[in-house]
Scaffold this active site. Structure first.
Site, PDB file in Angstrom:
ATOM      1  N   SER A  44       0.956  -1.133  -0.344  1.00 19.09           N
ATOM      2  CA  SER A  44       0.144   0.020   0.255  1.00 19.09           C
ATOM      3  C   SER A  44       0.498   1.720  -0.396  1.00 19.09           C
ATOM      4  CB  SER A  44      -0.846  -0.788   1.239  1.00 19.09           C
ATOM      5  OG  SER A  44      -2.042  -1.104   0.826  1.00 19.09           O
ATOM      6  N   MET A  69       2.602  -2.784  11.062  1.00 21.17           N
ATOM      7  CA  MET A  69       3.769  -2.072  10.626  1.00 21.17           C
ATOM      8  C   MET A  69       3.670  -0.459   9.979  1.00 21.17           C
ATOM      9  SD  MET A  69       5.309  -4.392   9.105  1.00 21.17           S
ATOM     10  CE  MET A  69       6.483  -4.727   8.383  1.00 21.17           C
ATOM     11  N   CYS A 129      -7.231  -1.695   7.707  1.00 20.81           N
ATOM     12  CA  CYS A 129      -5.881  -1.822   8.573  1.00 20.81           C
ATOM     13  C   CYS A 129      -6.235  -1.667  10.297  1.00 20.81           C
ATOM     14  CB  CYS A 129      -5.399  -1.074   8.056  1.00 20.81           C
ATOM     15  SG  CYS A 129      -3.370  -1.021   9.322  1.00 20.81           S
ATOM     16  N   GLY A 266      -1.234 -14.332   2.145  1.00 21.99           N
ATOM     17  CA  GLY A 266      -0.338 -13.665   2.763  1.00 21.99           C
ATOM     18  C   GLY A 266       0.560 -14.498   3.718  1.00 21.99           C
TER      19      GLY A 266
HETATM   20  C1  LIG Z   1       4.013  -8.038   7.417  1.00 22.64           C
HETATM   21  C2  LIG Z   1       2.042  -7.673   6.777  1.00 22.64           C
HETATM   22  C3  LIG Z   1       1.908  -5.986   6.240  1.00 22.64           C
HETATM   23  C4  LIG Z   1       0.515  -6.106   5.624  1.00 22.64           C
HETATM   24  N1  LIG Z   1       0.770  -4.821   4.970  1.00 22.64           N
HETATM   25  C5  LIG Z   1      -0.199  -4.731   3.895  1.00 22.64           C
HETATM   26  C6  LIG Z   1      -0.457  -3.714   3.446  1.00 22.64           C
HETATM   27  O1  LIG Z   1       0.511  -2.445   3.793  1.00 22.64           O
HETATM   28  N2  LIG Z   1      -1.491  -3.124   2.954  1.00 22.64           N
HETATM   29  C7  LIG Z   1      -3.033  -4.349   2.972  1.00 22.64           C
HETATM   30  O2  LIG Z   1      -3.680  -4.255   2.431  1.00 22.64           O
HETATM   31  N3  LIG Z   1      -2.716  -5.014   3.931  1.00 22.64           N
HETATM   32  C8  LIG Z   1      -1.586  -5.199   4.794  1.00 22.64           C
HETATM   33  N4  LIG Z   1      -1.048  -6.601   4.848  1.00 22.64           N
HETATM   34  C9  LIG Z   1      -2.394  -7.584   5.501  1.00 22.64           C
HETATM   35  C10 LIG Z   1      -3.398  -8.953   4.540  1.00 22.64           C
HETATM   36  O3  LIG Z   1      -2.926  -8.186   2.628  1.00 22.64           O
HETATM   37  C11 LIG Z   1      -3.553  -9.727   4.415  1.00 22.64           C
HETATM   38  O4  LIG Z   1      -4.913  -8.684   4.094  1.00 22.64           O
HETATM   39  C12 LIG Z   1      -3.502 -10.472   5.752  1.00 22.64           C
HETATM   40  O5  LIG Z   1      -2.112 -10.412   5.888  1.00 22.64           O
HETATM   41  C13 LIG Z   1      -4.495 -11.353   5.758  1.00 22.64           C
HETATM   42  O6  LIG Z   1      -3.909 -12.071   4.978  1.00 22.64           O
HETATM   43  P1  LIG Z   1      -2.543 -13.721   5.456  1.00 22.64           P
HETATM   44  O7  LIG Z   1      -3.746 -14.590   7.016  1.00 22.64           O
HETATM   45  O8  LIG Z   1      -3.431 -15.231   4.107  1.00 22.64           O
HETATM   46  O9  LIG Z   1      -1.836 -12.905   5.741  1.00 22.64           O
HETATM   47  C14 LIG Z   1      -0.160  -7.119   5.728  1.00 22.64           C
HETATM   48  C15 LIG Z   1      -0.133  -8.181   6.711  1.00 22.64           C
HETATM   49  C16 LIG Z   1       0.947  -8.431   7.190  1.00 22.64           C
HETATM   50  C17 LIG Z   1       1.227  -9.728   7.567  1.00 22.64           C
END
Ligand SMILES: Cc1cc2nc3c(=O)[nH]c(=O)nc-3n(C[C@H](O)[C@H](O)[C@H](O)COP(=O)(O)O)c2cc1C
Length: 314
Positions: A44, A69, A129, A266
């Site tokens: 993002s 983060m 977020c 993710g």
């Molecule tokens: C280290 C980290 C950084 C992330 N940064 C962003 C981000 O910049 N923008 C965003 O929309 N989601 C961000 N997310 C959320 C992920 O895109 C995703 O929605 C979330 O991790 C759930 O999916 P998962 O269970 O497969 O990890 C981040 C997640 C993690 C773990």
């Protein structure tokens, strides 16, 4: 069997890299593509560069990953140059995050202005977020009123397909998604990290994360995301990306049965390594062959008896 359309682009499978994971540089997005995903959602971008929260900002728990983060990123100008010139067959989604509708509009204009050189297929607007003051749920962006305002501001400035990334932490996802659809959004991403949550260091007797709290991701949040996708599928006609806890092919199939057209992955990159995208694709194909499905599109929403467009159950 997994080929599909992602808005204007044909992609080899419906598995995308989730935003913020491996996604800070173009090279890291390309690594995800080389490892088998159908598309990538970049880190993002905010209007100005941000350092993010003080560390530690990511910690594994017994049932998932907590992160705070705080949107560290180089800002939209640098980000669009970094990710620009995208010529690969995998789709590129540019993720934008603003403090209010006005900022979202300014960000969308920057993406629109560099659309040709950029090569992106869609914009994703993150309003979800749970751990960054001034943004997402901490700024009250999850209400239908705020979603309408933000969606209008972006659609006013850009013609690229717009995906709104919703939070699983706020009840009423179906109504939120419907507000986005009515305001002109082209897709919904359900969802972001859940929470915020906390982990305490017993020796220091203090929260471990620098920001104190963080968003939970990984397998623990999957049932909540399945329910959110299910509710949203009943509420809207635009397509859905499912994000949260997808670790293997069965998880992806489950999300698709709930109503997702695509999934994004993710935390599973931390658990299974970057090859996870191709591995999930193979696992999906194995399941489909065993169960005699030729295309995953046949499975979208099959968990529903009828798509009745009544308000969400929750
Ligand atoms: C280290 C980290 C950084 C992330 N940064 C962003 C981000 O910049 N923008 C965003 O929309 N989601 C961000 N997310 C959320 C992920 O895109 C995703 O929605 C979330 O991790 C759930 O999916 P998962 O269970 O497969 O990890 C981040 C997640 C993690 C773990």
């Amino acid at each position: 069997m997994l080929e599909c359309e992602f808005f204007s682009k044909k992609i080899k499978n419906p598995i995308l890299l989730a935003s913020g994971i491996l996604g800070m540089t173009k090279a890291s997005l390309e690594t995800a593509c080389d490892n088998g995903c159908g598309g990538v959602i970049a880190k993002s971008l905010t209007l100005e560069p941000r350092k993010g929260h003080e560390g530690p900002n990511i910690i594994e728990t017994e049932c998932g990953i907590l992160n705070a983060m705080g949107y560290p990123n180089p800002g939209i100008e640098f980000g669009l140059t970094e990710f620009g010139g995208w010529k690969r067959k995998e789709a590129l989604v540019i993720s934008i995050v603003g403090k209010d509708a006005k900022e979202f509009g300014l960000l969308a204009k920057k993406v629109e202005d560099s659309k040709k050189e950029l090569g992106a297929t869609a914009i994703e607007a993150v309003i979800s977020c749970p751990h960054t003051p001034g943004y997402g749920t901490m700024a009250g962006q999850g209400t239908p009123e705020s979603i309408i305002e933000i969606t209008n501001a972006i659609k006013d400035k850009s013609k690229l397909p717009l995906i709104i990334k919703l939070s699983p932490s706020i009840p009423g996802e179906g109504k939120a998604a419907k507000a986005a659809e009515d305001a002109g959004a082209d897709g919904i991403n359900m969802g972001n990290s859940l929470g915020p949550g906390m982990k305490i260091d017993l020796a220091r007797k203090k929260p471990i994360l620098g920001f104190g709290v963080g968003g939970l991701t990984g397998p623990a949040i999957k049932p909540i995301i399945v329910r959110g996708v299910y509710d949203i599928y009943k509420s809207v006609n635009i397509p859905i990306i499912a994000t949260g806890g997808i670790t293997n092919g069965s998880d992806a199939i489950e999300m698709i049965m709930a109503g997702a057209s695509w999934v994004s992955v993710g935390s599973a990159v931390y658990y299974r390594g970057p090859k996870v995208f191709g591995d999930i694709a193979k696992e999906m194909e194995t399941w489909m062959k065993e169960n005699k499905y030729k295309k995953h599109a046949e499975l979208v929403g099959v968990a529903h008896d009828v798509r009745d467009h009544k308000s969400d159950i929750y």
